[in-house]
Design an enzyme around this catalytic site. Structure first.
Site, mmCIF file in Angstrom:
data_model
loop_
_atom_site.group_PDB
_atom_site.id
_atom_site.type_symbol
_atom_site.label_atom_id
_atom_site.label_comp_id
_atom_site.label_asym_id
_atom_site.label_seq_id
_atom_site.Cartn_x
_atom_site.Cartn_y
_atom_site.Cartn_z
ATOM 1 C CB SER A 16 -0.879 0.005 1.256
ATOM 2 O OG SER A 16 -0.054 -0.081 2.414
ATOM 3 C CD GLU A 157 3.336 5.218 3.250
ATOM 4 O OE1 GLU A 157 3.456 6.003 2.286
ATOM 5 O OE2 GLU A 157 3.685 4.022 3.212
HETATM 6 N N1 DGL Z 1 2.426 -2.584 4.922
HETATM 7 C C1 DGL Z 1 1.040 -2.904 5.132
HETATM 8 C C2 DGL Z 1 0.949 -4.230 5.903
HETATM 9 O O1 DGL Z 1 1.904 -4.990 5.913
HETATM 10 C C3 DGL Z 1 0.395 -1.693 5.720
HETATM 11 C C4 DGL Z 1 -1.051 -1.742 5.837
HETATM 12 C C5 DGL Z 1 -1.747 -0.431 5.622
HETATM 13 O O2 DGL Z 1 -1.618 0.161 4.551
HETATM 14 O O3 DGL Z 1 -2.478 -0.056 6.546
HETATM 15 O O4 DGL Z 1 -0.069 -4.594 6.462
#
Ligand code: DGL
Length: 278
Positions: A16, A157
């Site tokens: 994401s 982020e």
């Molecule tokens: N890196 C994602 C995971 O491993 C993040 C999730 C998100 O975007 O909330 O779950």
């Protein structure tokens, strides 16, 4: 549909946002002769606050896009997307090589001395049937204590990886796991390894943080070897794509990986109607 594959084609990595760069780093360490195409759906991050049908539709759109870029294998470097969409991705592309993430409950349960393991992840990862099955299969006789951590993805982020605000928040949110005296803490979201120093400080030195990224890279290596698709390029291509602004991802990649001047482009994904992915 995935094309017939060739070793020169890139590994496609999807998250994401920038969390999957923790997996990218492990892939780059283990497989330095592989080209990698990384896609961050930063227009929709965090996935953790979205519905299952949205996450599934977004993950299918991302996978479709990476196949179109010629990926020979796909790594869903997101626990949330894997928890929700891995099964339907494999149904849709049964011949394709797709590697997903799952919280490292198995190694943590094998390593615990106290018999108590903590798992940090998003709500969708923890509610998924995949997670329940993982606990049932690999954590028999082990207490598994879970904890969601809203805001951590947003901090990573934003490039904020440490500092008094994050430390105070984690002290509060992790108090329950400290009180349970877990000795293994599973980082069940690929964004969290970037916060390892502050998480370790808050949990104390007796707690081992468990990040599955290196194991995922080994799984990719095994799969490529078995399909005779291991790449051997002296200067492989690394390209990073985002569904949001390219300059921002460029700064993030140089903060979170060893690549100082990354090639970053904006990607336009075909939006699917949630629930109508297959
Ligand atoms: N890196 C994602 C995971 O491993 C993040 C999730 C998100 O975007 O909330 O779950």
């Amino acid at each position: 549909m995935p094309h017939p594959s060739h070793p020169q084609q890139p590994i496609g990595v999807f998250d994401s946002g920038v969390g999957g760069l923790s997996v990218w780093n492990a892939l780059h360490d283990l497989l330095p002769e592989e080209a990698i195409a990384y896609l961050a759906d930063q227009q929709h991050v965090p996935y953790g606050s979205r519905s299952r049908s949205e996450i599934e539709a977004l993950t299918h759109a991302a996978a479709e896009w990476l196949w179109q870029q010629g990926a020979k294998l796909l790594v869903i470097a997101c626990n949330t997307a894997s928890a929700v969409a891995l099964n339907s991705l494999r149904q849709r592309w049964p011949q394709a090589a797709i590697v997903g993430m799952e919280p490292a409950v198995k190694p943590a349960s094998a390593a615990t001395r106290s018999g108590r393991v903590g798992v940090l992840a998003t709500p969708e990862t923890l509610h998924a049937e995949r997670f329940q099955r993982l606990v049932a299969h690999f954590a028999a006789g082990v207490e598994v204590h879970t904890q969601i951590c809203p805001y951590l993805v947003e901090w990573v982020e934003a490039g904020q990886l440490d500092g008094p605000q994050i430390e105070a928040y984690l002290t509060d949110v992790l108090a329950h796991l400290k009180q349970k005296q877990v000795d293994q803490l599973v980082l069940g979201c690929t964004h969290y390894p970037f916060l390892s120093p502050v998480i370790q400080r808050v949990m104390g030195p007796a707690v081992t943080l468990v990040d599955p990224a290196a194991a995922v890279a080994r799984q990719v290596q095994r799969l490529l070897r078995s399909c005779q698709l291991l790449g051997h390029q002296s200067s492989p291509d690394y390209v990073f794509y985002t569904t949001a602004a390219a300059p921002r991802l460029s700064r993030q990649v140089s903060q979170l990986t060893p690549i100082i001047h990354p090639r970053v482009h904006q990607a336009e994904l075909v939006q699917l109607t949630p629930g109508k992915t297959l």
